[in-house]
Each structure stands twice: as structure tokens, then as C-alpha cells.
Design a protein around this motif. Structure first.
Motif, PDB file in Angstrom:
ATOM      1  N   GLY A  16      45.192  24.773  49.068  1.00 55.92           N
ATOM      2  CA  GLY A  16      46.232  24.565  50.072  1.00 55.92           C
ATOM      3  C   GLY A  16      46.912  25.856  50.463  1.00 55.92           C
ATOM      4  N   TRP A  17      47.843  26.314  49.650  1.00 56.48           N
ATOM      5  CA  TRP A  17      48.558  27.546  49.979  1.00 56.48           C
ATOM      6  C   TRP A  17      47.714  28.783  49.716  1.00 56.48           C
ATOM      7  N   LEU A  18      46.626  28.622  48.933  1.00 57.55           N
ATOM      8  CA  LEU A  18      45.764  29.743  48.579  1.00 57.55           C
ATOM      9  C   LEU A  18      44.306  29.405  48.852  1.00 57.55           C
ATOM     10  N   GLU A  19      43.643  30.267  49.615  1.00 53.23           N
ATOM     11  CA  GLU A  19      42.191  30.231  49.728  1.00 53.23           C
ATOM     12  C   GLU A  19      41.672  31.541  49.174  1.00 53.23           C
ATOM     13  N   SER A  20      40.790  31.448  48.177  1.00 47.98           N
ATOM     14  CA  SER A  20      40.355  32.637  47.458  1.00 47.98           C
ATOM     15  C   SER A  20      38.840  32.648  47.305  1.00 47.98           C
ATOM     16  N   TYR A  21      38.273  33.843  47.474  1.00 46.95           N
ATOM     17  CA  TYR A  21      36.850  34.053  47.270  1.00 46.95           C
ATOM     18  C   TYR A  21      36.686  35.017  46.098  1.00 46.95           C
ATOM     19  N   HIS A  22      35.885  34.609  45.113  1.00 54.35           N
ATOM     20  CA  HIS A  22      35.753  35.356  43.872  1.00 54.35           C
ATOM     21  C   HIS A  22      34.413  36.093  43.839  1.00 54.35           C
ATOM     22  N   SER A  23      34.460  37.419  43.819  1.00 54.82           N
ATOM     23  CA  SER A  23      33.225  38.198  43.707  1.00 54.82           C
ATOM     24  C   SER A  23      32.598  38.044  42.331  1.00 54.82           C
ATOM     25  N   PHE A  24      33.445  37.830  41.310  1.00 52.10           N
ATOM     26  CA  PHE A  24      32.976  37.666  39.933  1.00 52.10           C
ATOM     27  C   PHE A  24      33.618  36.420  39.325  1.00 52.10           C
ATOM     28  N   SER A  25      33.083  35.985  38.200  1.00 49.92           N
ATOM     29  CA  SER A  25      33.594  34.787  37.535  1.00 49.92           C
ATOM     30  C   SER A  25      35.095  34.890  37.337  1.00 49.92           C
ATOM     31  N   ASN A  44      39.262  39.373  43.775  1.00 45.77           N
ATOM     32  CA  ASN A  44      39.582  38.121  44.441  1.00 45.77           C
ATOM     33  C   ASN A  44      40.075  38.420  45.849  1.00 45.77           C
ATOM     34  N   ASP A  45      39.399  37.853  46.817  1.00 43.74           N
ATOM     35  CA  ASP A  45      39.732  38.007  48.231  1.00 43.74           C
ATOM     36  C   ASP A  45      40.672  36.852  48.586  1.00 43.74           C
ATOM     37  N   ASP A  46      41.980  37.107  48.521  1.00 43.85           N
ATOM     38  CA  ASP A  46      42.994  36.051  48.601  1.00 43.85           C
ATOM     39  C   ASP A  46      43.636  35.972  49.980  1.00 43.85           C
ATOM     40  N   HIS A  47      43.760  34.742  50.478  1.00 46.21           N
ATOM     41  CA  HIS A  47      44.483  34.444  51.708  1.00 46.21           C
ATOM     42  C   HIS A  47      45.602  33.476  51.336  1.00 46.21           C
ATOM     43  N   ILE A  48      46.853  33.915  51.463  1.00 45.61           N
ATOM     44  CA  ILE A  48      48.010  33.139  51.022  1.00 45.61           C
ATOM     45  C   ILE A  48      48.786  32.654  52.237  1.00 45.61           C
TER      46      ILE A  48
END
Length: 232
Positions: A16-25, A44-48
Motif C-alpha cells: 500500500g504505502w510502500l512498493e519495493s523491488y528487491h535486488s537481493f533476498s 531495495n528500490d523503494d517507492h513510498i
């Protein structure tokens, strides 16, 4: 040797408030084939979302770097720091023996885009610390500017780890290169745009690991913003 990690292959979380893409575990995303590269443990490629953020939580024995892409992040920690980190700035927090901190989108209207980076320290149990510095975009255009290092060289932020972090902004046709010493590994993450790296075309969110290659060559294709890690 080249190893490409596409944006689509990364782990993904949306709460919801956070969409995150993780390059590593990271957290609920686990892939034993992608546990990090050398001392680089997390990107972590974070969109807040506006007003969203991470409530107070602990860390220890990690060098945590926040690279701001867009927007502004509000930071508070148990060391007494309370600040806003706008786009164009880099923050380093040494967790050391233990620190508590929170991070929130400073805006009630605009989203925040950042890269949260964790680097394994070269020694444990150090005193927690904090640093934040503005690196003007104009000084990163067409050059590789060092942002984080073990010793604070050339105006960079020092951190208790053995890697070098560079940043660059490349317009179409701009080229830069970096010599890689024997035994070192380069990891490059594309924050935005499109770039040619050692003959491979990468777009926003893509990354490439280079080893046993003496030179890293980058050429902008479409207004690219790239981070380069020179790792032990």
C-alpha cells in the motif's frame, strides 16, 4: 564475466504505502541465488506514498546508505538526528552496536523514490554514526563521482566497509569509464534511463555484475542515472 539481473527478475512487495523491488533476498523474498554481491547485501528500490513510511525499528552491524532519486525523506534516529533528505543527497548510517530509526515521506502530496543500500561492515561493534551530504547533480553529469568510500576520499562519505560507491548522470552519447583492479568486482545498478555498459544495454531497475574485466565502460542512451559499486 558478466551477469545481468533484470528489473523484472527482482523480488517485489507492495503493502500500500510502500512498493519495493528487491535486488537481493530481503524480508519475505528469498532467493538463494541472489543473496548479494561481495559486501553488497541489499538494494531495495523503494517507492513510498505521501506521508507513508517505516516506523521506528532497529539495526545493528550494518552500513546503511540511502540514495535519494526523487522526493524527500524524513529521518529520525536514537542518536538524536532528525533531518530531511532531499533528492540529490546521500545518507550513511552506521548501525554498529545498535540504532533505532524511522523514515517517512516528508511530503503529504508527492511520492518518494529511493534506493536503500546495505553494506557489510569491515568490523563489528563500532559506535553508531551518521552522515548526510549533498552531491549536486551538475557535478555528476558525465563523470563518475565517488559518493561513499572507506576513507572519505575526494569529498565522499566515509563508511566502515571496503567498497567504493560512485554515481553518474549520462545524457545521450555521454561516456565514462572506471578501471577495475585485479580481484575486485563491479556491480552497477541503473536508477533511471537507459545505458550501455560493457556492450550490454540496461534500463531502469536493471543491474550487471562484472568480474575479471579491467575496465567498466558506460555510455548514456537515454538520460541515465547509474550507481557503480567497486567491491572487494
Amino acid at each position: 564475466m558478466k551477469q545481468i539481473r533484470t528489473a523484472e527478475a527482482r523480488g517485489h512487495a507492495n503493502i500500500g504505502w510502500l512498493e519495493s523491488y528487491h535486488s537481493f533476498s530481503f524480508a519475505d523474498y528469498y532467493d538463494p541465488e541472489h543473496m548479494g554481491v561481495s559486501i553488497l547485501r541489499v538494494i531495495n528500490d523503494d517507492h513510498i506514498a505521501p506521508s507513508g513510511g517505516f516506523p521506528t525499528h532497529p539495526h545493528r552491524d550494518m552500513e546503511i546508505v540511502t540514495y535519494m532519486v526523487d522526493g524527500a525523506l524524513e529521518h529520525k534516529d536514537s542518536m538524536g538526528n532528525g533531518t530531511v533528505i532531499p533528492a540529490g543527497e546521500v545518507q550513511r548510517m552506521t548501525a554498529g552496536t545498535g540504532v533505532l530509526h524511522s523514515e517517512f515521506n516528508h511530503s503529504h502530496n508527492e511520492p518518494v523514490h529511493l534506493l536503500q543500500i546495505w553494506l557489510l561492515p569491515n568490523r563489528q561493534g563500532v559506535t553508531p554514526g551518521y552522515n548526510q551530504k549533498h552531491f549536486p547533480l551538475s557535478e555528476r553529469r558525465g563523470v563518475l563521482q565517488i559518493l561513499v568510500s572507506p576513507d572519505g576520499r575526494s569529498g565522499s562519505i566515509s563508511a566502515h566497509q571496503d567498497g567504493l560507491l560512485y554515481g553518474t548522470l549520462l545524457e545521450q552519447g555521454d561516456s565514462v569509464s572506471h578501471d577495475l583492479a585485479a580481484g575486485r568486482t563491479a556491480y552497477l545498478h541503473v536508477a533511471r534511463g537507459k545505458v550501455l555498459i560493457n556492450g550490454e544495454t540496461l534500463s531502469a531497475g536493471d543491474a550487471i555484475t562484472l568480474s575479471d574485466e579491467p575496465t567498466v565502460s558506460l555510455t548514456g542512451i537515454d538520460q541515465a542515472e547509474v550507481l557503480l559499486f567497486d567491491l572487494p
